[in-house]
Design a protein around this motif. Structure first.
Motif, PDB file in Angstrom:
ATOM      1  N   GLY A 179       0.819  -1.207   0.000  1.00 22.78           N
ATOM      2  CA  GLY A 179       0.000   0.000   0.000  1.00 22.78           C
ATOM      3  C   GLY A 179       0.851   1.255   0.000  1.00 22.78           C
ATOM      4  N   ALA A 180       1.960   1.214   0.748  1.00 26.45           N
ATOM      5  CA  ALA A 180       2.857   2.367   0.801  1.00 26.45           C
ATOM      6  C   ALA A 180       3.496   2.629  -0.552  1.00 26.45           C
ATOM      7  CB  ALA A 180       3.930   2.147   1.864  1.00 26.45           C
ATOM      8  N   GLN A 181       3.849   1.573  -1.278  1.00 24.09           N
ATOM      9  CA  GLN A 181       4.437   1.750  -2.607  1.00 24.09           C
ATOM     10  C   GLN A 181       3.436   2.377  -3.574  1.00 24.09           C
ATOM     11  OE1 GLN A 181       5.725  -2.205  -3.593  1.00 24.09           O
ATOM     12  NE2 GLN A 181       7.629  -2.050  -2.434  1.00 24.09           N
ATOM     13  N   PHE A 182       2.181   1.927  -3.516  1.00 22.49           N
ATOM     14  CA  PHE A 182       1.161   2.506  -4.375  1.00 22.49           C
ATOM     15  C   PHE A 182       0.911   3.965  -3.999  1.00 22.49           C
ATOM     16  CE2 PHE A 182      -3.257   3.383  -5.616  1.00 22.49           C
ATOM     17  CZ  PHE A 182      -3.207   3.015  -6.942  1.00 22.49           C
ATOM     18  N   ALA A 183       0.871   4.253  -2.687  1.00 19.12           N
ATOM     19  CA  ALA A 183       0.679   5.629  -2.227  1.00 19.12           C
ATOM     20  C   ALA A 183       1.837   6.515  -2.660  1.00 19.12           C
ATOM     21  CB  ALA A 183       0.541   5.649  -0.698  1.00 19.12           C
ATOM     22  N   ASP A 184       3.049   5.960  -2.645  1.00 20.45           N
ATOM     23  CA  ASP A 184       4.220   6.728  -3.067  1.00 20.45           C
ATOM     24  C   ASP A 184       4.150   7.054  -4.557  1.00 20.45           C
ATOM     25  OD1 ASP A 184       6.864   7.805  -2.266  1.00 20.45           O
ATOM     26  OD2 ASP A 184       7.616   6.373  -3.721  1.00 20.45           O
ATOM     27  N   THR A 185       3.650   6.117  -5.355  1.00 19.82           N
ATOM     28  CA  THR A 185       3.483   6.366  -6.791  1.00 19.82           C
ATOM     29  C   THR A 185       2.453   7.468  -7.028  1.00 19.82           C
ATOM     30  OG1 THR A 185       4.051   4.081  -7.343  1.00 19.82           O
ATOM     31  CG2 THR A 185       2.835   5.333  -8.996  1.00 19.82           C
ATOM     32  N   LEU A 186       1.334   7.404  -6.308  1.00 18.94           N
ATOM     33  CA  LEU A 186       0.305   8.440  -6.440  1.00 18.94           C
ATOM     34  C   LEU A 186       0.843   9.793  -6.014  1.00 18.94           C
ATOM     35  CD1 LEU A 186      -2.619   9.330  -6.939  1.00 18.94           C
ATOM     36  CD2 LEU A 186      -3.122   8.684  -4.570  1.00 18.94           C
ATOM     37  N   HIS A 187       1.583   9.816  -4.925  1.00 19.39           N
ATOM     38  CA  HIS A 187       2.196  11.059  -4.456  1.00 19.39           C
ATOM     39  C   HIS A 187       3.124  11.632  -5.512  1.00 19.39           C
ATOM     40  CE1 HIS A 187       5.181  13.026  -1.431  1.00 19.39           C
ATOM     41  NE2 HIS A 187       4.410  13.935  -2.000  1.00 19.39           N
ATOM     42  N   GLY A 188       3.929  10.767  -6.126  1.00 18.00           N
ATOM     43  CA  GLY A 188       4.838  11.225  -7.164  1.00 18.00           C
ATOM     44  C   GLY A 188       4.112  11.812  -8.366  1.00 18.00           C
ATOM     45  N   LEU A 189       2.984  11.205  -8.742  1.00 16.87           N
ATOM     46  CA  LEU A 189       2.194  11.735  -9.856  1.00 16.87           C
ATOM     47  C   LEU A 189       1.630  13.116  -9.526  1.00 16.87           C
ATOM     48  CD1 LEU A 189       0.225   8.529 -10.934  1.00 16.87           C
ATOM     49  CD2 LEU A 189       1.942   9.736 -12.296  1.00 16.87           C
TER      50      LEU A 189
END
Length: 296
Positions: A179-189
């Protein structure tokens, strides 16, 4: 109204920053613990679906409440409150002043703790993990990123970026790696364009030539472009360009150099942030005035 809300929120943040309890990230931590009690299903928390589950409700609630407000003064107060809660959690200048005071007092333990706290959050690759670069990243995360999204989408935009920028760290603390990896990707976008705007603001507020040279060096570095992912590139670009904007001509004429002492560098970081913020507010005022004039 958005510009007035921004000015009010920034002023209130500065005043409330004098209170020791202000700026503690209790709200999201409490919300996360409450969500765990409401959804005690490990499969959901181990899945990327936990990110929209945690992100969409506060956005929907903010939008629903905003849609019910008809009085412009109540709308202004609501926008100011939401933006105030989304800034921070503390003013970067307060943390920098605390770090300088701890170093001047010889309190190594406190200075080390504050420095580590300032380096938390999104980081570029190891070659760019300097404290000064981290300060500029923190400045974007605490201030500029939220303001830019607020200006685009209003209170919902501020909530979107505030929650999205905090979720990776909160989920990592909870041990939810996927979940943290997906959240990090969204944050980066969500940060991809605002971080570059922030980098340009720091360049305009400081040495634009050196900032552009730093950007050109990164773009032409084959190792950096090959090894750094697109998200890490965003934070490296922000850190390096902002540091480039911080550089001044050396006294010996030998080219750009940082201020002579660490304390002077920290103080210049504060000054650069203030100047960049004034430039951003001037752009906001220009667009807000244009929108007001076009309404007639």
């Amino acid at each position: 109204m958005q510009l007035i809300a921004i000015l009010l929120a920034l002023g209130l943040e500065r005043l409330l920053g004098q209170l020791s309890w202000w700026g503690q990230p209790f709200l999201q931590q409490t919300t996360l613990r409450g969500a765990r009690r409401l959804m005690p299903w490990p499969a959901i928390w181990r899945s990327p679906v936990i990110v929209p589950i945690l992100l969409l409700p506060p956005m929907a609630l903010t939008a629903a409440l905003e849609s019910q407000i008809e009085n412009p003064f109540v709308s202004l107060a609501w926008s100011t409150l939401v933006l105030l809660l989304c800034l921070g959690p503390r003013d970067l200048a307060d943390d920098i002043n605390s770090l300088i005071a701890a170093r001047n007092a010889g309190d190594t333990a406190t200075a080390t703790r504050l420095a580590r706290a300032l380096q938390r959050g999104p980081e570029p690759d190891a070659s760019h993990r300097s404290l000064i670069g981290a300060l500029f990243i923190q400045s974007h995360e605490r201030l500029f990123g939220v303001l830019l999204w607020f200006f685009v989408l209003g209170p919902v935009g501020a909530v979107l970026y505030r929650v999205a920028s905090r979720l990776p760290r909160l989920l990592h603390q909870e041990g939810e790696t996927l979940g943290a990896q997906f959240a990090d990707t969204l944050h980066g976008l969500l940060a991809w364009i605002p971080a570059r705007i922030t980098a340009l603001l720091f360049g305009l507020a400081g040495s634009l030539d050196d900032a552009l040279k730093a950007w050109a060096r990164l773009r032409s570095d084959p190792v950096f472009n090959r090894q750094a992912g697109w998200s890490r590139q965003t934070w490296a670009i922000l850190a390096e360009i902002a540091i480039g904007g911080l550089e001044t001509d050396g006294e010996d004429g030998g080219g750009p150099a940082l201020p002579p002492t660490f304390e002077a560098t920290l103080s210049e970081v504060q000054s650069l942030q203030t100047r960049a913020l004034l430039i951003l507010l001037a752009f906001f005022a220009f667009f807000a005035t244009g929108a007001w004039v076009s309404g007639f």
